[in-house]
Design a protein around this motif. Structure first.
Motif, PDB file in Angstrom:
ATOM      1  N   GLU A  27       0.833  -1.203   0.000  1.00 44.86           N
ATOM      2  CA  GLU A  27       0.000   0.000   0.000  1.00 44.86           C
ATOM      3  C   GLU A  27       0.862   1.245   0.000  1.00 44.86           C
ATOM      4  O   GLU A  27       2.007   1.230   0.469  1.00 44.86           O
ATOM      5  N   ASN A  28       0.290   2.338  -0.500  1.00 48.07           N
ATOM      6  CA  ASN A  28       0.910   3.648  -0.415  1.00 48.07           C
ATOM      7  C   ASN A  28       0.701   4.198   0.993  1.00 48.07           C
ATOM      8  O   ASN A  28      -0.091   3.663   1.772  1.00 48.07           O
ATOM      9  N   VAL A  29       1.368   5.265   1.319  1.00 47.42           N
ATOM     10  CA  VAL A  29       1.247   5.897   2.636  1.00 47.42           C
ATOM     11  C   VAL A  29      -0.190   6.288   2.949  1.00 47.42           C
ATOM     12  O   VAL A  29      -0.637   6.197   4.094  1.00 47.42           O
ATOM     13  N   ASP A  30      -0.972   6.678   1.929  1.00 49.09           N
ATOM     14  CA  ASP A  30      -2.366   7.098   2.142  1.00 49.09           C
ATOM     15  C   ASP A  30      -3.337   5.921   2.260  1.00 49.09           C
ATOM     16  O   ASP A  30      -4.537   6.111   2.410  1.00 49.09           O
ATOM     17  N   GLY A  31      -2.834   4.673   2.166  1.00 52.61           N
ATOM     18  CA  GLY A  31      -3.684   3.493   2.306  1.00 52.61           C
ATOM     19  C   GLY A  31      -4.215   2.940   0.995  1.00 52.61           C
ATOM     20  O   GLY A  31      -4.838   1.884   0.974  1.00 52.61           O
ATOM     21  N   SER A  32      -3.974   3.635  -0.111  1.00 50.92           N
ATOM     22  CA  SER A  32      -4.405   3.106  -1.403  1.00 50.92           C
ATOM     23  C   SER A  32      -3.459   1.982  -1.840  1.00 50.92           C
ATOM     24  O   SER A  32      -2.321   1.891  -1.380  1.00 50.92           O
ATOM     25  N   LYS A  34      -0.823   0.051  -3.742  1.00 46.99           N
ATOM     26  CA  LYS A  34       0.338   0.325  -4.581  1.00 46.99           C
ATOM     27  C   LYS A  34       0.580  -0.858  -5.525  1.00 46.99           C
ATOM     28  O   LYS A  34       0.726  -0.680  -6.719  1.00 46.99           O
TER      29      LYS A  34
END
Length: 91
Positions: A27-32, A34
């Motif tokens: 996941e990306n830092v924002d929770g989406s 990756k």
């Protein structure tokens, strides 16, 4: 260590609950998402099935080094609502 507590209500819901694991999901830092990853079914000591108008159960995952674990429900018939609570900790 992780556990999933499931409970359901409905009109004759029938289906199967499985756990899946992935080592390449991220996941990306924002929770989406990756990297969607490759998800594989984890072996369970019992078949986790949903039957009856209302009930509950728990799946306890005590020993795994898998990076990501998720729960998936496959409905066979009936209607209803399935709720899941997850608890995780480092031992």
């Amino acid at each position: 260590m992780v556990s999933y507590q499931v409970s359901w209500l409905g009109t004759a819901p029938i289906g199967e609950i499985i756990l899946e694991g992935s080592d390449d999901y991220s996941e990306n830092v924002d929770g989406s998402v990756k990297t969607p990853g490759t998800w594989n079914t984890l072996p369970l000591s019992i078949t986790a099935t949903v039957t009856g108008n209302s009930d509950s159960g728990i799946i306890d995952v005590t020993a795994t080094a898998i990076y990501a674990v998720r729960i998936r429900y496959t409905r066979t018939s009936g209607t209803g609502v399935l709720n899941t609570k997850v608890s995780a900790k480092v031992a």
